[in-house]
Motif scaffolding. Sequence first.
Motif, PDB file in Angstrom:
ATOM      1  N   ARG A   1      26.056  51.518  32.801  1.00  0.00           N
ATOM      2  CA  ARG A   1      26.621  51.123  31.506  1.00  0.00           C
ATOM      3  C   ARG A   1      25.748  50.079  30.805  1.00  0.00           C
ATOM      4  O   ARG A   1      26.234  49.296  29.999  1.00  0.00           O
ATOM      5  CB  ARG A   1      28.035  50.581  31.716  1.00  0.00           C
ATOM      6  CG  ARG A   1      28.870  51.432  32.624  1.00  0.00           C
ATOM      7  CD  ARG A   1      30.092  52.008  31.955  1.00  0.00           C
ATOM      8  NE  ARG A   1      29.892  52.334  30.564  1.00  0.00           N
ATOM      9  CZ  ARG A   1      30.819  52.204  29.647  1.00  0.00           C
ATOM     10  NH1 ARG A   1      31.984  51.724  29.985  1.00  0.00           N
ATOM     11  NH2 ARG A   1      30.591  52.532  28.401  1.00  0.00           N
TER      12      ARG A   1
ATOM     13  N   LEU B   1      33.353  47.030  29.132  1.00  0.00           N
ATOM     14  CA  LEU B   1      33.471  47.273  30.568  1.00  0.00           C
ATOM     15  C   LEU B   1      34.911  47.048  31.007  1.00  0.00           C
ATOM     16  O   LEU B   1      35.653  46.307  30.387  1.00  0.00           O
ATOM     17  CB  LEU B   1      32.575  46.303  31.336  1.00  0.00           C
ATOM     18  CG  LEU B   1      31.079  46.423  31.138  1.00  0.00           C
ATOM     19  CD1 LEU B   1      30.372  45.438  32.049  1.00  0.00           C
ATOM     20  CD2 LEU B   1      30.624  47.835  31.451  1.00  0.00           C
ATOM     21  N   SER B   2      35.269  47.674  32.102  1.00  0.00           N
ATOM     22  CA  SER B   2      36.600  47.422  32.649  1.00  0.00           C
ATOM     23  C   SER B   2      36.609  46.033  33.264  1.00  0.00           C
ATOM     24  O   SER B   2      35.572  45.404  33.463  1.00  0.00           O
ATOM     25  CB  SER B   2      36.913  48.443  33.724  1.00  0.00           C
ATOM     26  OG  SER B   2      36.245  48.089  34.907  1.00  0.00           O
TER      27      SER B   2
ATOM     28  N   GLY C   1      37.020  44.992  36.224  1.00  0.00           N
ATOM     29  CA  GLY C   1      36.232  44.833  37.441  1.00  0.00           C
ATOM     30  C   GLY C   1      34.738  44.805  37.166  1.00  0.00           C
ATOM     31  O   GLY C   1      33.999  43.986  37.709  1.00  0.00           O
ATOM     32  N   GLU C   2      34.330  45.702  36.303  1.00  0.00           N
ATOM     33  CA  GLU C   2      32.910  45.735  35.950  1.00  0.00           C
ATOM     34  C   GLU C   2      32.481  44.416  35.319  1.00  0.00           C
ATOM     35  O   GLU C   2      31.376  43.919  35.558  1.00  0.00           O
ATOM     36  CB  GLU C   2      32.652  46.886  34.974  1.00  0.00           C
ATOM     37  CG  GLU C   2      32.814  48.256  35.596  1.00  0.00           C
ATOM     38  CD  GLU C   2      32.909  49.397  34.576  1.00  0.00           C
ATOM     39  OE1 GLU C   2      32.650  50.531  34.958  1.00  0.00           O
ATOM     40  OE2 GLU C   2      33.246  49.127  33.404  1.00  0.00           O
TER      41      GLU C   2
ATOM     42  N   ALA D   1      36.040  57.955  28.833  1.00  0.00           N
ATOM     43  CA  ALA D   1      36.735  56.999  29.695  1.00  0.00           C
ATOM     44  C   ALA D   1      37.912  57.660  30.398  1.00  0.00           C
ATOM     45  O   ALA D   1      38.279  57.280  31.504  1.00  0.00           O
ATOM     46  CB  ALA D   1      37.214  55.810  28.875  1.00  0.00           C
TER      47      ALA D   1
ATOM     48  N   PRO E   1      39.669  52.643  41.048  1.00  0.00           N
ATOM     49  CA  PRO E   1      38.643  51.605  40.985  1.00  0.00           C
ATOM     50  C   PRO E   1      38.566  50.994  39.591  1.00  0.00           C
ATOM     51  O   PRO E   1      39.075  51.549  38.620  1.00  0.00           O
ATOM     52  CB  PRO E   1      37.349  52.345  41.296  1.00  0.00           C
ATOM     53  CG  PRO E   1      37.699  53.710  41.659  1.00  0.00           C
ATOM     54  CD  PRO E   1      39.126  53.947  41.378  1.00  0.00           C
TER      55      PRO E   1
ATOM     56  N   GLY F   1      39.766  53.831  34.122  1.00  0.00           N
ATOM     57  CA  GLY F   1      40.413  54.268  32.888  1.00  0.00           C
ATOM     58  C   GLY F   1      41.911  54.022  32.871  1.00  0.00           C
ATOM     59  O   GLY F   1      42.625  54.564  32.021  1.00  0.00           O
ATOM     60  N   LYS F   2      42.385  53.186  33.731  1.00  0.00           N
ATOM     61  CA  LYS F   2      43.830  52.966  33.830  1.00  0.00           C
ATOM     62  C   LYS F   2      44.381  52.298  32.564  1.00  0.00           C
ATOM     63  O   LYS F   2      45.342  52.786  31.966  1.00  0.00           O
ATOM     64  CB  LYS F   2      44.135  52.092  35.065  1.00  0.00           C
ATOM     65  CG  LYS F   2      43.580  52.675  36.366  1.00  0.00           C
ATOM     66  CD  LYS F   2      43.881  51.812  37.555  1.00  0.00           C
ATOM     67  CE  LYS F   2      43.195  50.456  37.532  1.00  0.00           C
ATOM     68  NZ  LYS F   2      41.727  50.490  37.622  1.00  0.00           N
TER      69      LYS F   2
ATOM     70  N   THR G   1      43.015  52.189  29.787  1.00  0.00           N
ATOM     71  CA  THR G   1      42.829  53.108  28.673  1.00  0.00           C
ATOM     72  C   THR G   1      43.964  54.113  28.616  1.00  0.00           C
ATOM     73  O   THR G   1      44.492  54.416  27.542  1.00  0.00           O
ATOM     74  CB  THR G   1      41.469  53.821  28.803  1.00  0.00           C
ATOM     75  OG1 THR G   1      40.469  52.835  28.995  1.00  0.00           O
ATOM     76  CG2 THR G   1      41.162  54.617  27.563  1.00  0.00           C
TER      77      THR G   1
ATOM     78  N   GLN H   1      47.749  43.409  30.324  1.00  0.00           N
ATOM     79  CA  GLN H   1      47.032  42.946  31.504  1.00  0.00           C
ATOM     80  C   GLN H   1      46.897  41.428  31.472  1.00  0.00           C
ATOM     81  O   GLN H   1      46.950  40.758  32.478  1.00  0.00           O
ATOM     82  CB  GLN H   1      45.651  43.614  31.571  1.00  0.00           C
ATOM     83  CG  GLN H   1      44.952  43.411  32.902  1.00  0.00           C
ATOM     84  CD  GLN H   1      43.791  44.377  33.096  1.00  0.00           C
ATOM     85  OE1 GLN H   1      43.580  45.284  32.310  1.00  0.00           O
ATOM     86  NE2 GLN H   1      43.045  44.190  34.162  1.00  0.00           N
TER      87      GLN H   1
ATOM     88  N   GLU I   1      49.053  45.733  35.715  1.00  0.00           N
ATOM     89  CA  GLU I   1      48.789  44.707  36.721  1.00  0.00           C
ATOM     90  C   GLU I   1      49.779  43.553  36.656  1.00  0.00           C
ATOM     91  O   GLU I   1      49.396  42.402  36.429  1.00  0.00           O
ATOM     92  CB  GLU I   1      47.357  44.169  36.576  1.00  0.00           C
ATOM     93  CG  GLU I   1      46.338  45.299  36.715  1.00  0.00           C
ATOM     94  CD  GLU I   1      44.954  44.786  37.015  1.00  0.00           C
ATOM     95  OE1 GLU I   1      44.833  43.718  37.643  1.00  0.00           O
ATOM     96  OE2 GLU I   1      43.987  45.461  36.640  1.00  0.00           O
TER      97      GLU I   1
HETATM   98  N1  LIG Z   1      37.045  50.441  23.469  1.00  0.00           N
HETATM   99  C1  LIG Z   1      36.186  50.907  24.380  1.00  0.00           C
HETATM  100  N2  LIG Z   1      34.963  51.347  24.013  1.00  0.00           N
HETATM  101  C2  LIG Z   1      34.078  51.821  24.923  1.00  0.00           C
HETATM  102  N3  LIG Z   1      34.325  51.887  26.252  1.00  0.00           N
HETATM  103  C3  LIG Z   1      35.523  51.464  26.681  1.00  0.00           C
HETATM  104  C4  LIG Z   1      36.514  50.937  25.786  1.00  0.00           C
HETATM  105  N4  LIG Z   1      37.610  50.577  26.499  1.00  0.00           N
HETATM  106  C5  LIG Z   1      37.309  50.871  27.780  1.00  0.00           C
HETATM  107  N5  LIG Z   1      36.071  51.412  27.917  1.00  0.00           N
HETATM  108  C6  LIG Z   1      35.438  51.867  29.123  1.00  0.00           C
HETATM  109  O1  LIG Z   1      36.306  52.799  29.708  1.00  0.00           O
HETATM  110  C7  LIG Z   1      36.337  52.645  31.110  1.00  0.00           C
HETATM  111  C8  LIG Z   1      37.774  52.477  31.572  1.00  0.00           C
HETATM  112  O2  LIG Z   1      38.247  51.189  31.205  1.00  0.00           O
HETATM  113  P1  LIG Z   1      39.692  50.655  31.600  1.00  0.00           P
HETATM  114  O3  LIG Z   1      39.845  49.316  30.985  1.00  0.00           O
HETATM  115  O4  LIG Z   1      40.688  51.684  31.238  1.00  0.00           O
HETATM  116  O5  LIG Z   1      39.572  50.529  33.165  1.00  0.00           O
HETATM  117  P2  LIG Z   1      40.658  50.118  34.208  1.00  0.00           P
HETATM  118  O6  LIG Z   1      40.871  51.306  35.046  1.00  0.00           O
HETATM  119  O7  LIG Z   1      41.830  49.534  33.551  1.00  0.00           O
HETATM  120  O8  LIG Z   1      39.873  49.027  35.041  1.00  0.00           O
HETATM  121  P3  LIG Z   1      40.341  47.631  35.655  1.00  0.00           P
HETATM  122  O9  LIG Z   1      41.111  47.918  36.844  1.00  0.00           O
HETATM  123  O10 LIG Z   1      39.054  46.971  35.995  1.00  0.00           O
HETATM  124  O11 LIG Z   1      41.100  46.931  34.584  1.00  0.00           O
HETATM  125  C9  LIG Z   1      35.471  51.453  31.466  1.00  0.00           C
HETATM  126  O12 LIG Z   1      34.229  51.902  31.944  1.00  0.00           O
HETATM  127  C10 LIG Z   1      35.276  50.756  30.154  1.00  0.00           C
HETATM  128  O13 LIG Z   1      33.980  50.213  30.087  1.00  0.00           O
END
Ligand SMILES: Nc1ncnc2c1ncn2[C@@H]1O[C@H](COP(=O)(O)OP(=O)(O)OP(=O)(O)O)[C@@H](O)[C@H]1O
Lengths: 233, 260, 295, 380, 332
Positions: free
Chosen positions: A126, A134-135, A137-138, B30, B49, B53-54, B56, B97, B184
């Motif tokens: 990324r 980024l999410s 965790g990332e 995503a 992990p 995308g959760k 999202t 979150q 969360e």
């Molecule tokens: N508005 C956005 N524009 C571009 N990429 C995005 C956007 N929102 C999220 N992402 C990307 O989509 C992916 C999923 O993000 P998301 O926040 O849904 O993860 P998550 O499963 O909730 O992670 P975590 O447990 O770390 O919170 C990630 O790689 C993130 O970088």
Amino acid sequence: MKPLLQVSGLNAWYGESHVLHGVDMTVGEGEMVTILGRNGVGKTTTLRTIMGIVRERKGQILFDGRDMMDVPLHRTAHAGIGFVPEERGIFATLTVEENLMLPPVVAGTGMGLDEIYELFPNLLERRTSPGTKLSGGEQQMLAIARILRTGVRLLVLDEPTEGLAPVIVQRIGEVLKKLKERGMTVLLVEQNFRFASRVADRFYLMEHGQMVADFPVGELPERMDMLHKVLGV
Amino acid sequence: MAINAVQTHEEPRVVLSARGLTKVFGAFAAVKDVDLDVHHARVHALIGPNGAGKTTVFNLLTKFLQPSAGTINLLGTDITNTAPDKVARMGLVRSFQISAVFPHLTVLDNVRVALQRPNNLATQFWLPMSSLDRLNQRAEELLAAVGLADARNTVAADLSYGRKRVLEIATTLALDPKVLLLDEPMAGMGQEDISTVSGIIRNVAKERAVLMVEHNLSVVADICHHVTVLQRGEILAEGDYATVSQDPRVRTAYMGTEEA
Amino acid sequence: MTMIFGIPIQAFLGQLLIGLINGSFYALLSLGLAVIFGLLRVINFAHGAQYMLGAFVALLLLQYFGINYWIALFVAPIIVGVVGAAIERTMLSRLYKLDHLYGLLFTFGLALTIEGTFRYLYGAAGQPYSVPAALAGGTNLGFMFLPIYRGWVVVISLVACIATWLLIEKTKLGSYLRAATENPVLVQAFGVNVPLLLTFTYGLGAALAAFAGVLAAPIYQVSPLMGTNLIIVVFAVVVVGGMGSIMGAIITGYMLGIAEGLTKVFYPEASNIVIFVIMAIVLLIRPAGLFGRDA
Amino acid sequence: QSASDGKVKIGILNDQSGVYADFGGKSSVEAAKMAIEDFGGKVLDVPVELVDADHQNKPDIASNIARQWYDTEQVDAIMELTTSSVALAVQALSKEKKKINMVTGAATTDLTGKQCSPYGFHWAYDTHALAVGTGGALVKQGGDSWFFLTADYAFGYSLEEQTGTFVKSAGGNVVGAVRHPLATNDFSSFLLQAQSSGAKVIGLANAGLDTANAIKQAAEFGITAGGQNLAALLFTLAEVHGLGVEAAQGLTLTEGYYWNLDDQSREFGKRFFERTGKMPNMIHAGTYSSVMQYLKAIEKAGTDETEAVAKALHEMPVDDFFARNGKVGANGRMIHDMYLLQVKKPGESDEPWDYFNVLSTIPGDEAYIDPAKSGCELVK
Amino acid sequence: MSHTTHTTTDIRNEKAPAASFTYAAFLLAGLAFLLVAPMFFYPIFLMKLLCFALFACAFNLLLGYTGLLSFGHATFFGGAAYFTAHAVKEWGWTPELGVLLGVAGAAVLGLVMGFVAIRRQGIYFAMITLALSQMFFFFCLQAEFTRGEDGIQQVPRGHLFGFIDLNVATNMYYFVLAVFIIGLVVIWRFVNSPFGMILKSIRENEARATSLGYSVAHYKLGAFVMSAALAGLAGGVKSLVFQFATLTDVTWQMSGEVILMTLLGGIGTLIGPIFGAGLVVTLQNYLATSDFPVTIITGVVFMVCVLVFRRGIIGEFYASRLGRRLGFEHRQ
Ligand SMILES: Nc1ncnc2c1ncn2[C@@H]1O[C@H](COP(=O)(O)OP(=O)(O)OP(=O)(O)O)[C@@H](O)[C@H]1O
Ligand SMILES: Nc1ncnc2c1ncn2[C@@H]1O[C@H](COP(=O)(O)OP(=O)(O)OP(=O)(O)O)[C@@H](O)[C@H]1O
Ligand SMILES: CC(C)C[C@H](N)C(=O)O
Ligand SMILES: [Mg+2]
Ligand SMILES: [Mg+2]
């Protein structure tokens, strides 16, 4: 072991609220020390005060023998302390790679980019997207990764595992161990007790803005009762 | 409609469902083709992990983001193109979150604000504030239910982190949602708060559907009836916790070799 | 005579060119605003006053020290930039920890004070500043008589815009600047002297405004009120462009200058408000502006 | 012989900080002071006082101040009144309050036309005089097709209309006009339109900074070089000084006074210069003249009571360094000779502020509308 | 983000129960003062003060209680002045109907401007309202009925309800006072109502309010229109007081002035803007006939306020020892 960081009688305030009431602690060169404590006891504040972010403070902070009390915030890093904040602090207007390259290198001992991408393949993938896309965790990985580049001697981490998947927590544990092998000193705040017990050499237990106990990892079994009472683990 | 038709008496009915849900950010997908059914009286966990995308998915379901493809159905109505506040009024309410309370309002007022809308007391600019007093009883019941009765007059900003999360759940419940989305809810909480909140969620789920994102696997194991594992935007595995946690793919992708 | 939309083609092309010239000023000014806003999150209401200061400094340099245009083109922005930096250091910097609106209100007061003072000292009437000899005269382009000086304005402002863009998007300094926008404390904790950076930025923004002011001096009369209303148009330009990007500010500046020029041909009554109308339309369709990121 | 409240108080209300500040401004206050001093500081044995205020060209501010002056500060008469909108507002108020006002700054003929007042006087010039003077001169020189650049408000319209009428009656024609907002920075696109209209004369129906800017930019776009003539319809010594002779050279303009006209006017000019550092234009001189005449009228009437003073003002002839052969019409218009002037070339002027050649004198009866045809209902 | 949603950092709740008695005492004293004031002061000045005080309070309704900084409120104030003046002068309407038309017109303008501007927050909102009001300014400059730079002059005050002659200064004064008090009561009720509560919660945490099912934009728009209408009330009455409607009232400087009044008096306090308006109006009155340019003073006061005096007069008073002793607690 030669002490790298010595804190004594540290007090700190947020406006009128007095948060730290005389913190005493020492971190030896090459040691990995974890501060444990419940929510709100002042762990984050301790780290922020050591960094010089919280400036309403009294007491003494010696880093490598040097008095840090009058050092302005932007010189702290140059003295050799790197900080990973609890809220991660990823920059939205910068790409992942720009985030990574942002902190100025303070000594030639930092990791190279390749090494970092190897540790955190997500980041490589990324690389060009904006930091905050980024999410959670990332973002945490990125926050740690960017400090590793700068070559600081003391790494100050605030809850690096918060909100991370177990695999990632494991990976971060491995990274920290690796860093330790390289001689990096780490001061860590953690809620995740199991994680902390795997990586730390020594613990401080914090309550009400003070350190109430201090013990090496070996004494963990006999301390469990007390920890249970204080932390509820 | 078709979805509702398949419900039987044995199986709890589906209240929220998504088909082929997809979200693309630029060139990056995503969320890819996710099907999801959330049932009444069940706690459904969404794990995976970081970056799977959760959040999202949550944003898509609550319409904070518009899906690139796919449909969403809430209680028999297609909400794929509905505005987020409308979705909330239809009974799908989320938490965030990062904790979301009204920091400078008292705990009681926080809950009352949530109660105003379902009680049609939100747009009256000619009534005195005291007209809101008739919400007090319900508000106090809710606070008592989550153990915040003693903090009634505290300003929300002064609450500890854990209690803020609890307050947030109380305000969410005030809307009497049919479906509750929790992102969360335990993050950053100490152990004692975790048990409290687990208890509350379990209770709440008796009469509504709950979908939650959680990394604390002991909580998932403890209170969730059904688990969906997401990886790289796609569904990796589904089932109850016991099944899912034995799945080798889930172990490598998410849980690692040992339980956290 | 060839006609285009019922207008002689000459007139059409002429107005297009004039639009481009005005667009140069919009671009330079909105760029300066964007730089300051981008890094300090302050809407610099004093931008118009700083533009005026640039012109005045050039005029005073000439009157009192006989310093010519070419030197003033560099010296005046530096002077105004330094004054701006001093204001930032002593006053504006106290407001960062507060809501951004206070920055807007402060610079609003600053603008009133500066303009009021100059009006008090020099009266509202304009004072002449002549075109440097090397750029005097004009060339006949066939469709219009282009004063060389105005051609120069288009070229030099484009150069200034691109240089600024490169500085901010492509250098390390730029990435410090952008990061400091979001979380100054953290950037400082990384070892960057952020307060200095912010001071520099405000100075840079003010200098850009002053640069535009010096460019404007030979075209318009140098008057204390020259920036007063201009600044609001530039705000609209900035809103249309969207605050996110430096490039957006530049492109929108030129575009709206041209749009305004064309309105003067087809519907002169609306030429004052066309930019605001465009702004309203853009907001309805794309609330974040043409180049802005989502809020 | 008596004055109502033990003193006579005159208010100078004008633009002191805005676009027209140089036009009259603080110097007008100085001119009024000189008049009072020259008169001896007293009339009917009571002291004459002076107050002044800046109305910022805003009619509402002006009428607030005027109202306050009349209501609470015993002001007896208000003078100067730059800008038509202000003058009309204050004149209406003065009429209601039965007080005298004497206008030197504003231009519109409405002051002595549709909106005339029995207590209102228009002293220095008006749009009609400008049209006749400058407009007429250019038509005579062969400028028979005109394009107007007009300030987008009442004053501009009235100047454009009256000049246009005059041009047409002299056999010329008006090929077009474009309106520009007050205080415009950039005239380039308007000038381009004027240029492509092919008109021989571009009439600038605006004032102050706007006129100066338009002139400057016209030179830049090669308009004057291209053979078109500029007519700055309202332009005075103050603006010429601001613009510089280099840029203003050759312009034809109309004023009711020029300091370097004869000994009498030079004498006043020099005295004024000593006090203000600049030479007076027709507004400054006119203000002096109106104050002086007002005091004389009080003396003649033997009271400062409005009706009586107004009557005296209407009856008394005006003859001073400013107004030659002056008389006041029933509509309040002070009719006097005007001068058609031309700005000298840079080499020609042999002393500072010596900017004009006098082309001709326009007799008052030609310059001004016959009161009987002014549309003022006071003229029966 | 938190910066743009929480618009002003030190907005206080004025709902201090302990203060209600003192507060009531102050209010009564103030009212008594206003009732007898025309015997001691120039009535026109007092009326001007009341109009601007109401304008500032209307503005504060938006800034202080919704956190939206509008830089375009002159549009409603000046726009209403035009509408009222036109109705009364050209159509021969009675003053109260004229004022109502002004209020309605301002509300419509508020609806239109709000509809466009509400899409962005914080400083963007401020800039957009500024630009839109500048557009309205140019409209007024060119529209036929406003008579451009001249303005609508000699507006007749007429007879209230057809029989109270407003040309009598005291009648006019008590009419203005009545309007002022009605305006304040409306604002007070609005702020302390269920609607006001939702506004407060939106200011605190917009995303959360949305997720609770409130359509944030509608509430903001509601507050915007209300504020615009009340500003229109002030503007309409002002045009009768001065018998004038001009461009001055629709310029962006006027929008700036009302911000200054509010800031100076105390953002988010119910009565602060009244004091702010009083001070600014007095200062302007004083400076109008002095040499010193008003803008310099205004500018400097602005800067000083923002730098060291953000709570404004009333805010500082509440926070002072005396204020606290009187029971006006304040919290951040
Ligand atoms: N508005 C956005 N524009 C571009 N990429 C995005 C956007 N929102 C999220 N992402 C990307 O989509 C992916 C999923 O993000 P998301 O926040 O849904 O993860 P998550 O499963 O909730 O992670 P975590 O447990 O770390 O919170 C990630 O790689 C993130 O970088
Ligand atoms: N910016 C601030 N202003 C005022 N009080 C603060 C601020 N930040 C923290 N506090 C208070 O200081 C105390 C210590 O906070 P701190 O963040 O250091 O706790 P912590 O031990 O890190 O807790 P956690 O585990 O929740 O991160 C808490 O009571 C907190 O409410
Ligand atoms: C130059 C001026 C003060 C004339 C003014 N514009 C008027 O209307 O009369
Ligand atoms: Mg912490
Ligand atoms: Mg997430």
